[in-house]
Scaffold this motif. Structure first.
Motif, PDB file in Angstrom:
ATOM      1  N   ARG A   7      16.012  17.976  48.527  1.00 38.03           N
ATOM      2  CA  ARG A   7      16.183  18.447  47.148  1.00 38.03           C
ATOM      3  C   ARG A   7      17.605  18.773  46.752  1.00 38.03           C
ATOM      4  NH1 ARG A   7      12.276  23.405  46.906  1.00 38.03           N
ATOM      5  NH2 ARG A   7      13.166  23.719  48.980  1.00 38.03           N
ATOM      6  N   LEU A   8      18.530  18.729  47.721  1.00 35.20           N
ATOM      7  CA  LEU A   8      19.882  19.233  47.470  1.00 35.20           C
ATOM      8  C   LEU A   8      20.960  18.244  47.863  1.00 35.20           C
ATOM      9  CD1 LEU A   8      19.407  22.759  49.094  1.00 35.20           C
ATOM     10  CD2 LEU A   8      19.306  22.213  46.643  1.00 35.20           C
ATOM     11  N   ILE A   9      22.108  18.428  47.229  1.00 34.41           N
ATOM     12  CA  ILE A   9      23.348  17.811  47.675  1.00 34.41           C
ATOM     13  C   ILE A   9      24.296  18.969  47.945  1.00 34.41           C
ATOM     14  CG2 ILE A   9      25.317  16.376  47.041  1.00 34.41           C
ATOM     15  CD1 ILE A   9      23.354  14.872  45.147  1.00 34.41           C
ATOM     16  N   LEU A  10      24.817  19.031  49.152  1.00 36.02           N
ATOM     17  CA  LEU A  10      25.840  20.015  49.501  1.00 36.02           C
ATOM     18  C   LEU A  10      27.160  19.261  49.458  1.00 36.02           C
ATOM     19  CD1 LEU A  10      24.096  21.737  52.559  1.00 36.02           C
ATOM     20  CD2 LEU A  10      23.817  22.215  50.120  1.00 36.02           C
ATOM     21  N   ARG A  11      28.051  19.692  48.580  1.00 35.15           N
ATOM     22  CA  ARG A  11      29.312  18.983  48.394  1.00 35.15           C
ATOM     23  C   ARG A  11      30.416  19.994  48.112  1.00 35.15           C
ATOM     24  NH1 ARG A  11      30.545  19.973  43.326  1.00 35.15           N
ATOM     25  NH2 ARG A  11      29.086  19.629  41.615  1.00 35.15           N
ATOM     26  N   PRO A  12      31.671  19.562  48.249  1.00 36.93           N
ATOM     27  CA  PRO A  12      32.761  20.491  47.916  1.00 36.93           C
ATOM     28  C   PRO A  12      32.678  20.941  46.453  1.00 36.93           C
ATOM     29  CG  PRO A  12      33.601  18.597  49.116  1.00 36.93           C
ATOM     30  CD  PRO A  12      32.165  18.287  48.771  1.00 36.93           C
ATOM     31  N   TRP A  13      33.132  22.158  46.220  1.00 40.96           N
ATOM     32  CA  TRP A  13      33.212  22.684  44.859  1.00 40.96           C
ATOM     33  C   TRP A  13      34.297  21.948  44.088  1.00 40.96           C
ATOM     34  CZ3 TRP A  13      30.165  26.172  42.359  1.00 40.96           C
ATOM     35  CH2 TRP A  13      29.241  26.877  43.135  1.00 40.96           C
ATOM     36  N   VAL A  61      25.899  24.255  46.396  1.00 41.13           N
ATOM     37  CA  VAL A  61      24.489  23.889  46.562  1.00 41.13           C
ATOM     38  C   VAL A  61      24.055  23.302  45.218  1.00 41.13           C
ATOM     39  CG1 VAL A  61      22.154  24.738  47.009  1.00 41.13           C
ATOM     40  CG2 VAL A  61      24.098  25.713  48.266  1.00 41.13           C
ATOM     41  N   VAL A  62      23.901  21.975  45.185  1.00 39.82           N
ATOM     42  CA  VAL A  62      23.652  21.242  43.943  1.00 39.82           C
ATOM     43  C   VAL A  62      22.226  20.695  43.953  1.00 39.82           C
ATOM     44  CG1 VAL A  62      24.413  19.297  42.527  1.00 39.82           C
ATOM     45  CG2 VAL A  62      26.102  20.631  43.832  1.00 39.82           C
ATOM     46  N   LEU A  63      21.511  20.943  42.869  1.00 41.70           N
ATOM     47  CA  LEU A  63      20.163  20.397  42.738  1.00 41.70           C
ATOM     48  C   LEU A  63      20.248  18.896  42.482  1.00 41.70           C
ATOM     49  CD1 LEU A  63      18.549  23.049  40.373  1.00 41.70           C
ATOM     50  CD2 LEU A  63      18.318  22.889  42.862  1.00 41.70           C
ATOM     51  N   LYS A  64      19.592  18.086  43.294  1.00 42.30           N
ATOM     52  CA  LYS A  64      19.560  16.639  43.074  1.00 42.30           C
ATOM     53  C   LYS A  64      18.986  16.319  41.693  1.00 42.30           C
ATOM     54  CE  LYS A  64      19.188  14.505  47.624  1.00 42.30           C
ATOM     55  NZ  LYS A  64      18.289  13.770  48.524  1.00 42.30           N
ATOM     56  N   ILE A  93      27.321  31.207  59.304  1.00 38.19           N
ATOM     57  CA  ILE A  93      26.849  30.585  58.075  1.00 38.19           C
ATOM     58  C   ILE A  93      26.623  31.684  57.041  1.00 38.19           C
ATOM     59  CG2 ILE A  93      24.873  29.430  56.988  1.00 38.19           C
ATOM     60  CD1 ILE A  93      24.683  27.636  59.433  1.00 38.19           C
ATOM     61  N   GLY A  94      27.142  31.431  55.847  1.00 40.58           N
ATOM     62  CA  GLY A  94      26.922  32.329  54.714  1.00 40.58           C
ATOM     63  C   GLY A  94      26.345  31.541  53.554  1.00 40.58           C
ATOM     64  N   TYR A  95      25.708  32.240  52.628  1.00 35.22           N
ATOM     65  CA  TYR A  95      25.028  31.552  51.530  1.00 35.22           C
ATOM     66  C   TYR A  95      24.660  32.529  50.430  1.00 35.22           C
ATOM     67  CZ  TYR A  95      21.413  33.551  54.442  1.00 35.22           C
ATOM     68  OH  TYR A  95      20.695  34.421  55.210  1.00 35.22           O
ATOM     69  N   TRP A  96      24.451  31.999  49.243  1.00 35.00           N
ATOM     70  CA  TRP A  96      23.825  32.719  48.130  1.00 35.00           C
ATOM     71  C   TRP A  96      23.317  31.673  47.143  1.00 35.00           C
ATOM     72  CZ3 TRP A  96      25.485  31.865  43.196  1.00 35.00           C
ATOM     73  CH2 TRP A  96      26.779  31.373  43.035  1.00 35.00           C
ATOM     74  N   GLU A 109      16.630  25.342  53.213  1.00 29.10           N
ATOM     75  CA  GLU A 109      16.869  23.895  53.307  1.00 29.10           C
ATOM     76  C   GLU A 109      18.362  23.615  53.518  1.00 29.10           C
ATOM     77  OE1 GLU A 109      16.287  20.208  50.205  1.00 29.10           O
ATOM     78  OE2 GLU A 109      14.656  21.681  50.326  1.00 29.10           O
ATOM     79  N   ALA A 110      19.209  24.326  52.785  1.00 27.10           N
ATOM     80  CA  ALA A 110      20.663  24.156  52.928  1.00 27.10           C
ATOM     81  C   ALA A 110      21.139  24.643  54.294  1.00 27.10           C
ATOM     82  CB  ALA A 110      21.390  24.904  51.811  1.00 27.10           C
ATOM     83  N   VAL A 111      20.640  25.791  54.736  1.00 21.79           N
ATOM     84  CA  VAL A 111      21.057  26.354  56.021  1.00 21.79           C
ATOM     85  C   VAL A 111      20.645  25.432  57.167  1.00 21.79           C
ATOM     86  CG1 VAL A 111      20.713  28.276  57.648  1.00 21.79           C
ATOM     87  CG2 VAL A 111      21.192  28.742  55.229  1.00 21.79           C
ATOM     88  N   ARG A 112      19.462  24.865  57.103  1.00 19.94           N
ATOM     89  CA  ARG A 112      19.040  23.924  58.159  1.00 19.94           C
ATOM     90  C   ARG A 112      19.984  22.722  58.222  1.00 19.94           C
ATOM     91  NH1 ARG A 112      13.752  25.168  55.875  1.00 19.94           N
ATOM     92  NH2 ARG A 112      12.817  26.777  57.204  1.00 19.94           N
ATOM     93  N   ALA A 113      20.427  22.255  57.068  1.00 11.39           N
ATOM     94  CA  ALA A 113      21.383  21.133  57.038  1.00 11.39           C
ATOM     95  C   ALA A 113      22.719  21.557  57.652  1.00 11.39           C
ATOM     96  CB  ALA A 113      21.574  20.647  55.601  1.00 11.39           C
TER      97      ALA A 113
END
Length: 177
Positions: A7-13, A61-64, A93-96, A109-113
């Motif tokens: 469901r996500l694309i993790l990419r640079p800001w 954390v970008v929604l596809k 690992i950090g996140y919000w 889902e993002a953390v598992r990636a």
């Protein structure tokens, strides 16, 4: 570097992400529980993208589905700013994520990636994750992703300057594989 999940694309800001970042990071329910102040302006969000989010391995954390950045996650190494007392070969690992997306399983889902990248590509020995007392949502992410409890530090001074209790969890490469 771009990482895709179902469901996500993790990419640079990108600087063009500043309006979306400000929309979610200005919410007082997001930052303070994690130890940072809500963003006060669009320009502050732009500055965070240029500085903090420009570090290696920090991802929007970008929604596809929509292409909108709705949160952030990243891998912070032992030689940088982090909470855990890490050794070389370790990372944290950090996140919000923005409040409208809480409870949808997007951050696990993002953390598992990020865990897959940490152990399969970056060949790390261990990955840490921590949360401040009271941040139940963060604790649930940590538990869902399979980290195991390591220790608690009762007198951590947060980036906001207050004293908190922080709980630390770890996953070793052996645990992961």
């Amino acid at each position: 570097m771009t990482i895709e999940t179902p469901r996500l694309i993790l990419r640079p800001w990108r600087e063009t992400d500043a309006p979306a970042l400000f929309r979610y990071a200005a919410d007082p329910d997001i930052g303070p529980v994690a130890g940072w102040t809500p963003h006060a302006s669009l320009e502050e969000s732009r500055q965070i993208i240029r500085t903090v989010f420009a570090a290696p391995e920090i991802y929007a954390v970008v929604l596809k589905e929509s292409g909108e950045p709705v949160g952030s996650c990243g891998i912070m190494f032992a030689d940088g700013l982090h909470s855990a007392d890490m050794q070389p070969g370790h990372a944290e690992i950090g996140y919000w994520i923005g409040k409208p997306y809480w409870g949808q399983g997007l951050i696990p889902e993002a953390v598992r990636a990020l865990l897959a990248r940490s152990f399969n590509e970056l060949k790390l020995e261990a990955v840490w994750c921590g949360y401040y007392d009271g941040n139940v949502k963060s604790r649930r992410v940590i538990e869902k992703c399979g980290f195991r409890f390591h220790h608690t530090n009762p007198d951590i001074v947060s980036p906001l300057g207050d004293t908190r209790t922080e709980h630390f969890y770890i996953m070793t490469s052996e645990d992961y594989f």
